[in-house]
Design a protein around this motif. Structure first.
Motif, short mmCIF file in Angstrom:
data_model
loop_
_atom_site.label_atom_id
_atom_site.label_comp_id
_atom_site.label_asym_id
_atom_site.label_seq_id
_atom_site.Cartn_x
_atom_site.Cartn_y
_atom_site.Cartn_z
N GLY A 79 2.69 8.65 -13.43
CA GLY A 79 3.29 7.92 -12.48
C GLY A 79 4.53 7.28 -12.46
N ILE A 80 5.41 7.77 -13.23
CA ILE A 80 6.65 7.21 -13.81
C ILE A 80 7.58 6.90 -12.42
CG2 ILE A 80 7.94 9.25 -14.44
CD1 ILE A 80 9.01 7.58 -16.63
N ILE A 81 7.68 7.76 -11.71
CA ILE A 81 8.48 7.67 -10.43
C ILE A 81 8.31 6.11 -9.65
CG2 ILE A 81 9.39 8.54 -8.26
CD1 ILE A 81 8.37 11.40 -9.38
N ALA A 82 6.98 5.96 -9.47
CA ALA A 82 6.89 4.63 -8.50
C ALA A 82 6.99 3.56 -9.58
CB ALA A 82 5.50 4.74 -8.08
N LYS A 83 6.40 3.83 -10.91
CA LYS A 83 6.68 2.65 -11.81
C LYS A 83 8.07 2.24 -12.21
CE LYS A 83 2.32 3.61 -14.42
NZ LYS A 83 1.92 4.28 -15.67
N MET A 84 8.95 3.17 -12.35
CA MET A 84 10.09 2.99 -12.40
C MET A 84 10.81 2.07 -11.57
SD MET A 84 12.73 3.01 -14.76
CE MET A 84 12.72 4.63 -15.95
N ARG A 85 10.65 2.75 -10.30
CA ARG A 85 11.17 1.94 -8.91
C ARG A 85 10.71 0.62 -9.07
NH1 ARG A 85 15.15 4.79 -5.92
NH2 ARG A 85 14.39 3.79 -4.18
#
Ligand code: ADP
Length: 143
Positions: A79-85
């Protein structure tokens, strides 16, 4: 496992806070699977920022993004895309939530929408394109 494409922008490089920003990623449990310093060409930048190329502020963004080399990274986690944003905060550093990277390190001046420290992919589809825009297969590592 999801991947995202990160650019540590020229404000991060000039302020010498790349290490601090990368520490935030590592502390969150994100795995660095690719990393290099690059100078963005006009062409590659126009492709990367095609969605804002017709905006009146684009020439300023172009000059900013080419003002120093940038550090390009590929990071991996569930889930890195949302976590990073979420970790970055919204585009405008003045509007970014307290504790986010953009709120903490970004510009609080008139250029707070532009000098915002980090680029991160905004969806799985974009991430796939962006990873291969900046990296070759032999520059990414499984370990
Ligand atoms: P994000 O990087 O948060 O996904 P966008 O994709 O909308 O934001 O914009 C790309 C980049 O263009 C921003 O990160 C920022 O550096 C710059 N930018 C966006 N909006 C503005 C603006 N109104 N004025 C100046 N620069 C901007």
């Amino acid at each position: 496992m999801e991947r995202t494409l990160i650019l540590l922008k020229p404000d991060t490089v000039s302020k010498k806070i790349c290490g601090k920003v990368i520490s935030r990623f590592e502390e969150a449990g994100f795995r660095v699977i690719g990393c290099k310093m690059i100078k963005l060409s006009r062409e590659r930048l126009a492709e990367h920022y095609a969605h804002i190329a017709d905006k009146p502020f684009y020439p300023e963004v172009e000059a900013f993004m080419q003002s120093t080399p940038v550090i390009a990274m590929v990071l991996e986690a569930d889930g890195i895309i949302a976590k990073m944003r979420d970790m970055l905060g919204v585009t405008d550093c003045l509007a970014a939530a307290p504790g986010t990277i953009r709120a903490e390190y970004g510009s609080k001046g008139g250029d707070s929408k532009m000098r915002n420290i980090v680029h991160a992919s905004d969806s799985e589809e974009t991430a796939e394109k962006e990873v291969w825009r900046f990296f070759n297969e032999d520059e990414l590592f499984a370990y």
